[in-house]
Design a protein around this motif. Structure first.
Motif, PDB file in Angstrom:
ATOM      1  N   GLU A 227       0.825  -1.201   0.000  1.00 51.50           N
ATOM      2  CA  GLU A 227       0.000   0.000   0.000  1.00 51.50           C
ATOM      3  C   GLU A 227       0.867   1.262   0.000  1.00 51.50           C
ATOM      4  O   GLU A 227       0.542   2.250  -0.657  1.00 51.50           O
ATOM      5  CB  GLU A 227      -0.931   0.002   1.210  1.00 51.50           C
ATOM      6  N   THR A 228       1.980   1.219   0.734  1.00 55.74           N
ATOM      7  CA  THR A 228       2.893   2.361   0.755  1.00 55.74           C
ATOM      8  C   THR A 228       3.511   2.588  -0.622  1.00 55.74           C
ATOM      9  O   THR A 228       3.624   3.736  -1.085  1.00 55.74           O
ATOM     10  CB  THR A 228       4.004   2.163   1.797  1.00 55.74           C
ATOM     11  N   LEU A 229       3.910   1.519  -1.296  1.00 53.85           N
ATOM     12  CA  LEU A 229       4.444   1.642  -2.655  1.00 53.85           C
ATOM     13  C   LEU A 229       3.429   2.331  -3.561  1.00 53.85           C
ATOM     14  O   LEU A 229       3.756   3.271  -4.307  1.00 53.85           O
ATOM     15  CB  LEU A 229       4.773   0.262  -3.220  1.00 53.85           C
ATOM     16  N   ARG A 230       2.195   1.850  -3.512  1.00 54.79           N
ATOM     17  CA  ARG A 230       1.158   2.396  -4.374  1.00 54.79           C
ATOM     18  C   ARG A 230       0.873   3.860  -4.028  1.00 54.79           C
ATOM     19  O   ARG A 230       0.787   4.717  -4.911  1.00 54.79           O
ATOM     20  CB  ARG A 230      -0.109   1.544  -4.222  1.00 54.79           C
ATOM     21  N   GLU A 231       0.756   4.145  -2.750  1.00 52.88           N
ATOM     22  CA  GLU A 231       0.447   5.502  -2.308  1.00 52.88           C
ATOM     23  C   GLU A 231       1.541   6.478  -2.686  1.00 52.88           C
ATOM     24  O   GLU A 231       1.272   7.568  -3.206  1.00 52.88           O
ATOM     25  CB  GLU A 231       0.241   5.501  -0.796  1.00 52.88           C
ATOM     26  N   GLN A 232       2.801   6.107  -2.448  1.00 50.64           N
ATOM     27  CA  GLN A 232       3.907   6.994  -2.770  1.00 50.64           C
ATOM     28  C   GLN A 232       4.029   7.214  -4.272  1.00 50.64           C
ATOM     29  O   GLN A 232       4.364   8.306  -4.733  1.00 50.64           O
ATOM     30  CB  GLN A 232       5.211   6.413  -2.214  1.00 50.64           C
ATOM     31  N   ALA A 233       3.746   6.168  -5.051  1.00 52.82           N
ATOM     32  CA  ALA A 233       3.818   6.310  -6.503  1.00 52.82           C
ATOM     33  C   ALA A 233       2.807   7.334  -7.003  1.00 52.82           C
ATOM     34  O   ALA A 233       3.130   8.214  -7.811  1.00 52.82           O
ATOM     35  CB  ALA A 233       3.585   4.956  -7.172  1.00 52.82           C
ATOM     36  N   PHE A 234       1.567   7.261  -6.514  1.00 47.77           N
ATOM     37  CA  PHE A 234       0.541   8.187  -6.981  1.00 47.77           C
ATOM     38  C   PHE A 234       0.762   9.593  -6.455  1.00 47.77           C
ATOM     39  O   PHE A 234       0.260  10.563  -7.022  1.00 47.77           O
ATOM     40  CB  PHE A 234      -0.847   7.676  -6.604  1.00 47.77           C
ATOM     41  N   MET A 235       1.537   9.733  -5.389  1.00 38.30           N
ATOM     42  CA  MET A 235       1.853  11.062  -4.879  1.00 38.30           C
ATOM     43  C   MET A 235       2.965  11.741  -5.671  1.00 38.30           C
ATOM     44  O   MET A 235       3.042  12.955  -5.735  1.00 38.30           O
ATOM     45  CB  MET A 235       2.259  10.976  -3.395  1.00 38.30           C
ATOM     46  N   THR A 236       3.843  10.934  -6.281  1.00 35.14           N
ATOM     47  CA  THR A 236       5.058  11.499  -6.862  1.00 35.14           C
ATOM     48  C   THR A 236       5.242  11.310  -8.356  1.00 35.14           C
ATOM     49  O   THR A 236       5.958  12.092  -8.980  1.00 35.14           O
ATOM     50  CB  THR A 236       6.286  10.911  -6.141  1.00 35.14           C
ATOM     51  N   LEU A 237       4.622  10.282  -8.953  1.00 34.99           N
ATOM     52  CA  LEU A 237       4.895   9.978 -10.355  1.00 34.99           C
ATOM     53  C   LEU A 237       3.802  10.569 -11.257  1.00 34.99           C
ATOM     54  O   LEU A 237       2.619  10.280 -11.057  1.00 34.99           O
ATOM     55  CB  LEU A 237       4.968   8.462 -10.576  1.00 34.99           C
ATOM     56  N   PRO A 238       4.176  11.362 -12.248  1.00 41.18           N
ATOM     57  CA  PRO A 238       3.178  11.939 -13.151  1.00 41.18           C
ATOM     58  C   PRO A 238       2.677  10.915 -14.156  1.00 41.18           C
ATOM     59  O   PRO A 238       3.416  10.049 -14.614  1.00 41.18           O
ATOM     60  CB  PRO A 238       3.951  13.060 -13.857  1.00 41.18           C
ATOM     61  N   GLY A 239       1.383  11.009 -14.487  1.00 38.38           N
ATOM     62  CA  GLY A 239       0.838  10.254 -15.610  1.00 38.38           C
ATOM     63  C   GLY A 239       0.500   8.797 -15.350  1.00 38.38           C
ATOM     64  O   GLY A 239       0.085   8.112 -16.280  1.00 38.38           O
ATOM     65  N   ILE A 240       0.667   8.315 -14.124  1.00 34.24           N
ATOM     66  CA  ILE A 240       0.336   6.911 -13.878  1.00 34.24           C
ATOM     67  C   ILE A 240      -1.160   6.772 -13.615  1.00 34.24           C
ATOM     68  O   ILE A 240      -1.845   7.729 -13.275  1.00 34.24           O
ATOM     69  CB  ILE A 240       1.149   6.324 -12.716  1.00 34.24           C
TER      70      ILE A 240
END
Length: 304
Positions: free
Chosen positions: A287-300
């Motif tokens: 869940e942390t991986l997913r949450e951090q990705a959506f907070m920081t990576l554009p366009g996903i």
């Protein structure tokens, strides 16, 4: 009326600044998010956001954001403590392996965030690039791996992280930069610069070029920045995740175009032994991986 989902909605809207990005972060459709927001405002007779770009909180919205900042971390901490009690406070271990070269860009910040929640969990990265990280689970050399494809493996549980677009990369003055998108034929007479990975892990090769019978000359580079530099120097073309090249595009080093009219989209998943996947510290790491990705990576985008 006021529920935890509303506090998460307020926080996501404030952090992202748009309904589109907030909906993506919360795994909601834009219409579902808008409906929740309108219903909440109607119930209390207040506006929570000024509909501008980016969205701006009203005083009522600021009040709920302050509540969200106070309550949500305490709720998550309590859930983790309950999980520890349920598992008799047994120490955990996470040895992580990846098959994609660009994963480290967002994996390391996610690991840092996770450590603050689970300091007792022993974390480590399995060194090197792994073309078959699933095998490491069976050999007890890794506890969680990040892969680009689902598979049928006995005793292995997969969880989705996100999907992202692969873009064709070229020099700013490259003739193909005039095209709105690239097709397989556009790669035929140029050098293709890739990571030193097998073709089955290169979506451009496996899903676009090989079906079209296109086999361009190849050149390899280990690092993303090295690939970008080669492309900028007119040494060839490349295909990289949109989020991995955003900063280079913004600085004008190279230009990017979609691959085919429909775009070339890929996904990332976690995989773990089924005996581990149900443990609380494992679930929280995913869940942390997913949450951090959506907070920081554009366009996903969410990946079901």
């Amino acid at each position: 009326m006021l529920a935890l989902k509303h506090l998460r909605l307020i926080e996501a809207l404030n952090d992202s600044g748009s309904i589109t990005r907030a909906a993506t972060r919360l795994y909601l459709t834009q219409s579902a998010l808008s409906h929740q927001l309108v219903a909440l405002e109607a119930h209390y007779g207040v506006s929570l956001f000024e509909r501008a770009r980016p969205l701006r909180l009203t005083p009522a919205g600021e009040l709920l954001l302050a509540l969200a900042r106070e309550i949500l971390p305490r709720i998550e901490a309590a859930k983790r403590d309950l999980a520890r009690l349920a598992e008799d406070n047994q120490p955990g271990r996470l040895r992580i392996a990846v098959e994609c070269h660009t994963c480290y860009d967002w994996l390391m910040p996610a690991m840092d965030a996770y450590r603050s929640h689970w300091p007792e969990v022993e974390m480590d990265l399995v060194g090197g690039f792994h073309t078959d990280p699933i095998a490491l689970l069976g050999e007890d050399k890794a506890d969680l791996v990040i892969v680009s494809e689902l598979g049928k493996h006995k005793g292995v549980v997969f969880n989705p992280l996100f999907r992202y677009e692969m873009l064709a990369l070229m020099a700013t003055a490259h003739p193909l930069a005039a095209k709105p998108c690239l097709t397989a034929k556009d790669f035929a007479n140029d050098v293709l610069i890739t990571y030193p990975a097998p073709d089955r892990l290169l979506d451009l090769v496996r899903r676009v070029l090989k079906p079209a019978g296109i086999t361009p000359e190849r050149r390899h580079a280990e690092l993303t920045i090295a690939i970008v530099q080669l492309v900028a120097s007119r040494k060839g073309l490349a295909a990289l995740p949109a989020w991995a090249i955003q900063s280079y595009l913004e600085r004008g080093y190279v230009v990017a175009r979609p691959i085919t009219k429909r775009g070339l989209w890929s996904g990332l998943y976690t995989a773990a032994r089924d005996s581990d996947a149900g443990r609380a510290f494992h679930r929280d790491f995913v869940e942390t991986l997913r949450e951090q990705a959506f907070m920081t990576l554009p366009g996903i985008e969410p990946l079901v």
